[in-house]
Motif scaffolding. Sequence first.
Motif, PDB file in Angstrom:
ATOM      1  N   LYS A 130       0.853  -1.191   0.000  1.00  0.00           N
ATOM      2  CA  LYS A 130       0.000   0.000   0.000  1.00  0.00           C
ATOM      3  C   LYS A 130       0.886   1.237   0.000  1.00  0.00           C
ATOM      4  CE  LYS A 130      -4.278  -1.460   0.230  1.00  0.00           C
ATOM      5  NZ  LYS A 130      -5.347  -0.941  -0.594  1.00  0.00           N
ATOM      6  N   LYS A 131       0.547   2.209  -0.817  1.00  0.00           N
ATOM      7  CA  LYS A 131       1.331   3.435  -0.923  1.00  0.00           C
ATOM      8  C   LYS A 131       0.770   4.520  -0.029  1.00  0.00           C
ATOM      9  CE  LYS A 131       2.279   2.507  -5.740  1.00  0.00           C
ATOM     10  NZ  LYS A 131       1.955   2.864  -7.113  1.00  0.00           N
ATOM     11  N   ILE A 165      -0.291   8.317  -0.101  1.00  0.00           N
ATOM     12  CA  ILE A 165      -0.692   9.344  -1.061  1.00  0.00           C
ATOM     13  C   ILE A 165      -0.499  10.698  -0.392  1.00  0.00           C
ATOM     14  CG2 ILE A 165      -2.540  10.170  -2.560  1.00  0.00           C
ATOM     15  CD1 ILE A 165      -1.715   7.222  -3.061  1.00  0.00           C
ATOM     16  N   GLY A 174      -3.153  13.967  -3.614  1.00  0.00           N
ATOM     17  CA  GLY A 174      -3.301  12.881  -4.572  1.00  0.00           C
ATOM     18  C   GLY A 174      -2.365  12.963  -5.760  1.00  0.00           C
ATOM     19  N   SER A 227       2.750   9.887  -4.685  1.00  0.00           N
ATOM     20  CA  SER A 227       2.657   8.741  -3.782  1.00  0.00           C
ATOM     21  C   SER A 227       4.056   8.171  -3.596  1.00  0.00           C
ATOM     22  CB  SER A 227       1.728   7.673  -4.349  1.00  0.00           C
ATOM     23  OG  SER A 227       2.274   7.100  -5.518  1.00  0.00           O
ATOM     24  N   GLU A 259      -3.146   4.621   0.861  1.00  0.00           N
ATOM     25  CA  GLU A 259      -3.910   4.234  -0.330  1.00  0.00           C
ATOM     26  C   GLU A 259      -5.096   3.355   0.067  1.00  0.00           C
ATOM     27  OE1 GLU A 259      -2.702   2.248  -4.594  1.00  0.00           O
ATOM     28  OE2 GLU A 259      -1.704   1.503  -2.797  1.00  0.00           O
ATOM     29  N   GLY A 260      -6.261   3.683  -0.433  1.00  0.00           N
ATOM     30  CA  GLY A 260      -7.466   2.909  -0.133  1.00  0.00           C
ATOM     31  C   GLY A 260      -8.216   3.391   1.100  1.00  0.00           C
TER      32      GLY A 260
END
Length: 143
Positions: free
Chosen positions: A19-20, A22, A26, A29, A63-64
Amino acid sequence: MATKQEVRGYLAYWFQLGKKLITANGKASFLPQSVLDGDRYSEEFEECWQKILSPESGDCYLEGTHETIAELLTPAWEMLPCSRCSMPVAARNVGMPTLLCPCNNLPNWPNTELPAPREPIKTQDQLKTIRDRLQAQKEGKNA
């Protein structure tokens, strides 16, 4: 309330799964290539953590997810295990829970055939804990 250590650990776990982070609304990343270095976090991860804490980075989030790291460091949030995968997730102390766990878009996760992400382990401390547990079991059987 989630402590800095808990939020830092939360990021370390998710970075290990790719997972990055951000940042810059946006537009950017990043993901440390190495998170752990033996019994501590890697230098690359520590540099990433310092960037996250820096006001110049602006809003950063995993991320997410929708919650910023700055929000997670307020008293309104705590870290709890995901009911699906046991990874740490952010949860509000009061109000509506987060919509999704970051694991929701990871294919083939949870995968119990792979080593799970972890925090750094101090080998000597871990061995002492195992020794103490074995001694306690032995003493319990002899009693």
